[in-house]
Design a protein around this motif. Structure first.
Motif, PDB file in Angstrom:
ATOM      1  N   GLY A 275      31.770 -21.837  65.059  1.00  0.00           N
ATOM      2  CA  GLY A 275      31.711 -22.951  65.986  1.00  0.00           C
ATOM      3  C   GLY A 275      30.294 -23.444  66.161  1.00  0.00           C
ATOM      4  N   TRP A 276      30.119 -24.418  67.057  1.00  0.00           N
ATOM      5  CA  TRP A 276      28.812 -25.028  67.243  1.00  0.00           C
ATOM      6  C   TRP A 276      28.566 -25.335  68.723  1.00  0.00           C
ATOM      7  CZ3 TRP A 276      28.828 -30.015  69.277  1.00  0.00           C
ATOM      8  CH2 TRP A 276      30.040 -30.699  69.210  1.00  0.00           C
TER       9      TRP A 276
ATOM     10  N   SER B 256      32.049 -26.317  70.774  1.00  0.00           N
ATOM     11  CA  SER B 256      33.391 -26.346  70.178  1.00  0.00           C
ATOM     12  C   SER B 256      34.266 -25.280  70.815  1.00  0.00           C
ATOM     13  CB  SER B 256      33.307 -26.119  68.668  1.00  0.00           C
ATOM     14  OG  SER B 256      32.709 -24.867  68.378  1.00  0.00           O
ATOM     15  N   GLY B 257      35.594 -25.541  70.834  1.00  0.00           N
ATOM     16  CA  GLY B 257      36.537 -24.613  71.442  1.00  0.00           C
ATOM     17  C   GLY B 257      37.663 -24.254  70.494  1.00  0.00           C
ATOM     18  N   ASP B 258      38.472 -23.275  70.898  1.00  0.00           N
ATOM     19  CA  ASP B 258      39.581 -22.803  70.079  1.00  0.00           C
ATOM     20  C   ASP B 258      40.681 -23.858  69.962  1.00  0.00           C
ATOM     21  OD1 ASP B 258      38.405 -20.346  69.673  1.00  0.00           O
ATOM     22  OD2 ASP B 258      39.409 -19.405  71.393  1.00  0.00           O
ATOM     23  N   ASP B 259      41.319 -23.905  68.787  1.00  0.00           N
ATOM     24  CA  ASP B 259      42.499 -24.743  68.635  1.00  0.00           C
ATOM     25  C   ASP B 259      43.714 -23.968  69.155  1.00  0.00           C
ATOM     26  OD1 ASP B 259      43.210 -22.901  66.677  1.00  0.00           O
ATOM     27  OD2 ASP B 259      42.682 -24.218  65.006  1.00  0.00           O
TER      28      ASP B 259
ATOM     29  N   ASN C 281      27.117 -16.952  77.809  1.00  0.00           N
ATOM     30  CA  ASN C 281      26.718 -18.125  77.044  1.00  0.00           C
ATOM     31  C   ASN C 281      27.730 -19.236  77.288  1.00  0.00           C
ATOM     32  OD1 ASN C 281      28.855 -18.047  74.928  1.00  0.00           O
ATOM     33  ND2 ASN C 281      27.832 -16.145  74.350  1.00  0.00           N
ATOM     34  N   MET C 282      27.499 -20.396  76.703  1.00  0.00           N
ATOM     35  CA  MET C 282      28.288 -21.585  76.996  1.00  0.00           C
ATOM     36  C   MET C 282      29.358 -21.868  75.954  1.00  0.00           C
ATOM     37  SD  MET C 282      25.325 -24.157  78.343  1.00  0.00           S
ATOM     38  CE  MET C 282      24.740 -24.108  80.034  1.00  0.00           C
ATOM     39  N   ALA C 283      29.673 -20.912  75.114  1.00  0.00           N
ATOM     40  CA  ALA C 283      30.687 -21.124  74.080  1.00  0.00           C
ATOM     41  C   ALA C 283      32.016 -21.514  74.713  1.00  0.00           C
ATOM     42  CB  ALA C 283      30.861 -19.864  73.240  1.00  0.00           C
ATOM     43  N   GLY C 284      32.652 -22.541  74.165  1.00  0.00           N
ATOM     44  CA  GLY C 284      33.950 -22.975  74.655  1.00  0.00           C
ATOM     45  C   GLY C 284      33.903 -23.787  75.927  1.00  0.00           C
ATOM     46  N   THR C 285      32.727 -24.367  76.270  1.00  0.00           N
ATOM     47  CA  THR C 285      32.612 -25.169  77.486  1.00  0.00           C
ATOM     48  C   THR C 285      31.882 -26.473  77.201  1.00  0.00           C
ATOM     49  OG1 THR C 285      30.469 -24.291  78.233  1.00  0.00           O
ATOM     50  CG2 THR C 285      32.451 -23.033  78.829  1.00  0.00           C
TER      51      THR C 285
END
Length: 542
Positions: A330-331, A354-357, A398-402
């Motif tokens: 992801g990014w 980026s988030g999960d599909d 961290n900010m992953a998925g937000t």
């Protein structure tokens, strides 16, 4: 005569020792923090819907007092050679026996080695080398470190090519020789102690400095052994098979708190899952190394000072040849604009990750992360941004998925030595609501004690109690509002008093297309409650 000779010899020895000692310049640094917190609903749940937890989050009281001490000693021989050792005592919760805070205060578990490294330069060159356990972080000018910011054993080499360009390369070994192996060593020789349990990282940074512009591109690669996070066992499963043959989660029982946090940033939520989110059991046995890599471009523009523009962009990928369900890639992107005034620095910023599909069987689409101290410059409460030891990282480290937008007034000052910073953040998730629906039917809940990245789960109070550190899993239907005010008063040159107040309102999508799918399984939906905390910290630094 003999006495005189003996005295002269002793004086010579003392003089020699003194001469040798004087060649080394010892420098001491340190920080003492005394911290006091009072807050409620630290897991956004409190007492409701049959949940009878006590205290701030089920693990701490509403009011807690704690402290931390950090000491650093530098032995400097010259500009070309020095050694550093750093210790940390705490965090120690007052009254807690395991932290060394109970009556008697004689626990040694609270004393930790933080740093131990040497710095040296290659003679007649500008090449600098650092070896040992040291702080290592990926660069970030805007939001903070989203990938790596931790203490790790490494060798780092830096060279300044000219005034505009430099280069830094490193090799780090976060984990090795922790796998104890299985007792069935003759039948499964590949599971012997220390077999393929190392994780090695290699990185390259190229900081570029121009007139009013700084840019740092970087790349990093990590090889992850299949036994890096596995624990050993002497028990067979229900069918009488050893774990080498079991279809248990690929990482089994994760060893150590730090490993759990790192593994949580590298794996999909829930580990290897099928399309309907069923069955963490079912991951294939890993027998080969996983490949992880990251690339980023971060920088700041200051040529229009007092206006400043900063940005961060990072992409990462973790792949496993044995089981693609464990892949994660992801990014993350962030942009900050601020303007420095005489009395404050107002700023506007935003981020997107980026988030999960809606298909867990193809792995995760969120940015993987390595560090567990990923400091955040936008939030002191929702994420890991508090500079001291106040309660923070409510949504994770961290900010992953937000995604989020925010505004702040930084370092407002109307009285000498007194500063204020006000923050306003509106944020949400980028993960598919269908993932929440599938998780919810599996008995997992977004809040409560959190939904962790670590692939091993247990239950507590009807919600989710993951192994490792709690993380919120936010979807496109979930939003939150954060307000924060930090006040710092520099009473003396080395003594600062900080008073901080933080508040988060959380709105989860409880429709049947998201977390409300629990109703189909006959499970109640806990009512979310707003989290808040007030902290007073007294900090002595030298």
């Amino acid at each position: 005569m003999k006495k005189i000779a003996t005295l002269l010899l002793a004086a010579g020895l003392v003089f020699g020792v003194a001469t040798g000692a004087s060649a080394i310049d010892f420098k001491a640094k340190g920080q003492w923090i005394m911290s006091f917190d009072y807050g409620q609903n630290g897991n956004f749940m409190g007492k409701n819907a049959g949940h009878t937890q006590t205290g701030y989050n089920g693990k701490e009281d509403d009011f807690e007092a704690r402290q931390r001490v950090r000491l650093q000693l530098d032995a400097v021989a010259s500009e070309s050679l020095s050694g550093t050792v750093g210790f940390e005592i705490g965090n120690t919760i007052w009254g807690k026996n395991s932290d060394g805070g109970a009556l008697g205060a004689d626990s040694t578990d609270a004393i930790k080695l933080r740093w131990a490294y040497i710095d040296w330069m290659v003679p007649e060159t500008d090449l600098k080398v650092r070896m040992g356990i040291q702080p290592l972080a990926t660069p970030a000018y805007a939001s903070g470190n989203s990938v790596l910011n931790a203490d790790v054993a490494a060798v780092v080499a830096s060279y300044q090519i000219n005034e505009m360009a430099g280069v830094t390369a490193f090799w780090a070994r976060p984990f090795n020789d922790n796998f104890a192996g299985y007792t069935d060593k003759y039948e499964h020789d590949g599971w012997r102690a220390n077999y393929m349990d190392n994780m090695d990282m290699f990185g390259l940074l190229v900081p570029l400095t121009f007139d009013g512009l700084k840019v740092t591109p970087y790349g990093m690669y990590a090889a992850i052994g299949p036994n890096t996070f596995r624990n050993a066992t002497t028990e067979k499963d229900a069918e009488g098979e050893w774990p080498a043959k079991m279809t248990n989660d690929a990482f089994g029982n994760i060893v150590g708190a730090d490993k759990a946090l790192v593994a949580g940033g590298l794996l999909p939520v829930g580990g290897a899952r099928h399309k309907d989110f069923s069955g963490a059991n079912g991951a294939r046995k890993l027998s080969s190394y996983g490949n992880a890599w990251w690339g980023g471009l971060t920088g700041e523009l200051t040529m229009f000072d007092p206006f400043r523009l900063a940005w961060d962009f990072e992409y990462g990928s973790v792949t496993w040849e044995d089981d693609g369900r464990l892949n994660r890639q992801g990014w993350f992107a962030s942009l900050l604009a601020e303007y420095k005034l005489d009395w404050a620095t107002p700023g506007l910023y935003g981020w997107y990750s980026s988030g999960d599909d809606n298909n867990p069987s193809n792995g995760s689409e969120r940015l993987p992360a390595l560090g567990y101290e990923n400091t955040n410059k936008y939030s002191n409460f929702a994420f890991d941004g508090d500079p001291y030891i106040a309660r923070d990282h409510m949504f994770g480290r961290n900010m992953a998925g937000t995604w989020g937008v925010g505004a702040r007034l930084k370092d407002m000052s109307f009285i000498e030595d007194l500063k204020h910073t006000f923050r306003f953040n509106f944020m949400g998730g980028t993960n598919s609501k269908s993932m929440a629906k599938k998780m919810s039917r599996a008995g997992l809940w977004a809040n409560g004690t959190g939904l962790d990245e670590v692939p091993s789960f247990g239950t507590r109070q009807g919600g989710t109690f993951p192994l490792g550190h709690e993380e919120m899993y936010l979807t496109t239907g979930d939003t939150a509002l954060e307000l924060g005010l930090t006040n710092t008063y520099k009473m003396y040159e080395n003594f600062t008093i900080s008073l901080e107040a933080d508040y988060i309102a959380l709105w989860l999508d409880t429709s049947k297309s998201a977390w409300g799918a629990r109703h189909k399984e006959g499970m109640s939906i806990p009512q979310t409650k707003d989290a808040w905390n007030i902290n007073a910290s007294f900090v002595y630094s030298f």
